[in-house]
Scaffold this active site. Structure first.
Site: not given
Ligand code: NI
Length: 167
Positions: A46, A51, A91-92, A133-134, A137
């Site tokens: 995701g 991000q 998470c990236l 989660h997204e 963000h």
């Molecule tokens: Ni993330």
């Protein structure tokens, strides 16, 4: 298409509130294509526009095994949620950190697709985790902020050390 640089926690830009998308057009679809490429390349399941330092409410997700099920959520809105699940998230934007987070087991989401068409989606399990989660963000919240202050301090210290080593 292009790979986009991913902001790393604790970059303050990860805490910006994303604005609703006003128009789903070719420029937005180009962003979505770049976000998908960036997510697959990372690799991740995701990615939120926040991000990649674009503060608009756009998310790409693919939780399939063979990366064949790209889900695009524009202006996502959780209409209904229920239950509870604990999942070890990563998470990236927080590389190398995996921590258990408690979230809803089930969500029903309304969003626009890449053509600007509204749809609703029911999700549970890992897809429900990923959606929550997204959307976090987009609201300026990174998953580690669900953890205790002590854990957050340790993670910040560890990432600062990594940044010094790789700089
Ligand atoms: Ni993330």
């Amino acid at each position: 298409m292009a790979l986009l640089p991913i902001l790393r926690y604790p970059d303050p830009r990860l805490h910006k509130q994303a604005a609703p998308v006003a128009r789903v057009d070719d420029a937005l679809r180009a962003l979505i294509a770049d976000m998908a490429e960036t997510m697959y390349e990372a690799p991740g399941i995701g990615l939120a526009a926040t991000q990649v330092n674009v503060h608009q409410r756009v998310v790409v997700i693919d939780v399939s095994e063979d990366k064949s099920a790209l889900l695009v959520l524009i202006n996502p809105d959780i209409l209904e949620r229920s239950g509870e699940q604990v999942y070890e998230e990563g998470c990236l934007s927080v590389p190398g950190v995996y921590e258990k987070v408690t979230r809803s087991e089930y969500v029903r989401v309304r969003a626009l697709d890449a053509q600007g068409e509204p749809f609703t989606l029911e999700a549970d399990g890992v897809l429900a985790v990923c959606i929550q989660h997204e959307i976090d963000h987009l609201d300026g919240k990174v998953f580690v902020e669900h953890l205790s202050q002590l854990k957050q301090s340790r993670i910040k210290a560890r990432l600062a050390k990594q940044a010094r080593i790789t700089a």
